[in-house]
Design a protein around this motif. Structure first.
Motif, PDB file in Angstrom:
ATOM      1  N   LYS A 311     -14.037  -5.361  -0.314  1.00  0.00           N
ATOM      2  CA  LYS A 311     -13.407  -4.723  -1.479  1.00  0.00           C
ATOM      3  C   LYS A 311     -12.329  -5.622  -2.076  1.00  0.00           C
ATOM      4  N   ILE A 312     -11.512  -6.196  -1.204  1.00  0.00           N
ATOM      5  CA  ILE A 312     -10.444  -7.090  -1.670  1.00  0.00           C
ATOM      6  C   ILE A 312     -11.043  -8.327  -2.327  1.00  0.00           C
ATOM      7  N   ARG A 313     -12.043  -8.917  -1.657  1.00  0.00           N
ATOM      8  CA  ARG A 313     -12.682 -10.124  -2.197  1.00  0.00           C
ATOM      9  C   ARG A 313     -13.285  -9.868  -3.572  1.00  0.00           C
ATOM     10  N   ASN A 314     -14.068  -8.800  -3.674  1.00  0.00           N
ATOM     11  CA  ASN A 314     -14.758  -8.509  -4.937  1.00  0.00           C
ATOM     12  C   ASN A 314     -13.786  -8.156  -6.053  1.00  0.00           C
ATOM     13  N   THR A 315     -12.710  -7.471  -5.704  1.00  0.00           N
ATOM     14  CA  THR A 315     -11.712  -7.116  -6.712  1.00  0.00           C
ATOM     15  C   THR A 315     -11.064  -8.363  -7.287  1.00  0.00           C
TER      16      THR A 315
END
Length: 477
Positions: A311-315
């Motif tokens: 989630k952090i990476r994609n955001t």
């Protein structure tokens, strides 16, 4: 050719008249006129740009047919990647070549090395980021079998180059706009009137709000060392409304003009400065780009389905790429990363879909909670806009540092009351019309004398307070 130029006010009535004289039974002839008019409109900046948009159209039209005739998945994937590489290759060369060269040279210098690579005197084609993403949506959707490829090259050319939204969007999906070039367009008087009403509001946003705010924003940002913290805050405030009035004004004009020709474009702005959190802001700001990145990048990467790390990476990927899309400068990358930081807590706490309803629905005034949320969201957005506007990252940090000083609460050196009055009027109309597609849509329900008095008043404001002509900000993207 600018929407707010004399040339365009001559160009549009001529094209409109010829278009409907052709008749809606002659779709190909109408498409030919649109394609020719669009190439004239685009070539008005620089005729050399026409070869690029024509080549892009040829490549994606051909690849669409190849994708349809090829059953072997490995070959279909090759065709898709040819389209992606050609389109992003053009975008990368014209928009980012010098940026990457300068960044590489600076990196070597930082580590004590020396690298000699010359930059090129490259003219950035107007609107290349917009029509590149539009044609990519076509090949990607054909590859995913969400859309049948067209065999009408003329219609496809008209779709790629459609002049109302060619240079600054909205970024249309092929699934929405392309089929409209293959069917009869009816002239509907009510739709045309609605289009003209939206054009009028878009012109007001651009020439009265954006262009006047630009004068003061430019003065303050270009001389930031000379002003107090309160004046720097005013400068950021003016830029926030400059970019909103400029870009959403362009979108309103583009959508309105399209209605005159029987086309329906997607909504691009939904009163973003009334957002109660940053997630809502990004659902309301530049909707066509946000949804493009969501559907063609964020979701294929896994979206928010994975663990916390994903989630952090994609955001961060989605926001940083979005920032980089806007321009070849580290300021846009930082702007994107800062918005990712704003957004991340809402996503991780699963609160990014809390505010999906209309703010203060059915009420004239927001609650204290909603007012606080809107003010807070606007303020953090304003801080991010400083990076967007600054010449470089260092200047942006200096601007913010100088803003948050003791004189933040003193009287600003620049406080144009006329422009502030116009902004209050603008915000009041936007607030009252926030449930519509655009702010003055519901004026149509008023009695005729009141309705026409309001239109006449807007025209007077446009002629009385037209600011110094500024090029649309998003033309550089």
């Amino acid at each position: 050719m600018l929407f707010n130029s004399l040339e365009f006010f001559i160009f549009l009535p001529i094209v409109f008249t010829l278009y409907w004289l052709i008749g809606n039974n002659r779709i190909k002839q109408q498409n030919l006129l649109i394609a020719v008019a669009s190439y004239v409109f685009y070539g008005w900046w620089d005729w050399r740009f026409l070869f690029l948009i024509l080549f892009s159209s040829l490549v994606d039209y051909t690849i669409g047919l190849k994708l349809n005739s090829e059953d072997k998945q490995s070959k279909r994937k090759v065709f898709l990647w040819v389209s992606i590489c050609v389109n992003l290759g053009f975008l990368g060369f014209f928009k980012y070549y010098n940026f990457f060269v300068d960044s590489l040279v600076e990196s070597f210098t930082f580590f004590g090395g020396q690298l000699s690579i010359n930059t090129l005197n490259i003219i950035l084609p107007v609107g290349i980021s917009f029509y590149t993403f539009q044609t990519l949506s076509y090949t990607i959707d054909v590859y995913n079998k969400k859309l049948e490829p067209t065999k009408d090259f003329l219609g496809f050319m008209a779709f790629v180059s459609f002049f109302p939204q060619l240079v600054a969007g909205p970024i249309e999906r092929a699934t929405n706009l392309l089929p409209q070039f293959h069917k009869k367009r009816q002239f509907v008087y009510e739709h045309a009137v609605d289009g003209l009403r939206q054009v009028l509001w878009g012109l007001f946003k651009k020439v009265v709000i954006a262009d006047n705010c630009a004068v003061y924003a430019n003065t303050i940002f270009n001389n930031q060392d000379d002003y107090s913290g309160s004046t720097l805050l005013i400068g950021a405030f003016f830029f926030a409304f400059q970019i909103y009035g400029d870009f959403s004004g362009y979108s309103d004009i583009a959508i309105g003009i399209s209605r005159l020709f029987g086309f329906n474009l997607k909504r691009n702005f939904a009163f973003p400065y009334f957002s109660r959190d940053i997630a809502e802001f990004w659902r309301r700001w530049h909707i066509s780009l946000s949804t493009w990145f969501r559907d063609y990048l964020y979701i294929p990467l896994g979206g928010s389905r994975g663990g916390i790390k994903m989630k952090i990476r994609n955001t961060f990927i989605i926001f940083i790429v979005s920032g980089f899309w806007h321009g070849a400068n580290w300021t846009f990358v930082v702007w994107g990363a800062l918005n990712a930081l704003y957004f991340l807590p809402l996503l991780l706490l699963n609160k990014n879909r809390v505010n999906t309803n209309l703010v203060a629905e059915g009420k004239y005034f927001p609650s204290f909670r909603e007012l606080f949320q809107m003010t807070t969201t606007f303020f953090i957005t304003l801080i991010a806009w400083i990076f967007f506007r600054a010449d470089n990252v260092t200047n942006a940090f200096i601007y913010i540092k100088n803003m948050f000083t003791a004189n933040l609460f003193t009287k600003p050196e620049i406080l144009p009351m006329t422009i502030l009055g116009l902004l209050i009027f603008f915000l009041a109309i936007e607030w009252l019309g926030r449930s519509g597609e655009y702010a003055i849509q519901k004026v149509d329900f008023l009695k005729k004398p009141i309705r026409w008095s309001f239109y006449f008043f807007l025209v007077i404001l446009i002629f009385s307070f037209t600011g110094e002509q500024q090029e649309f900000i998003y033309f550089q993207f």
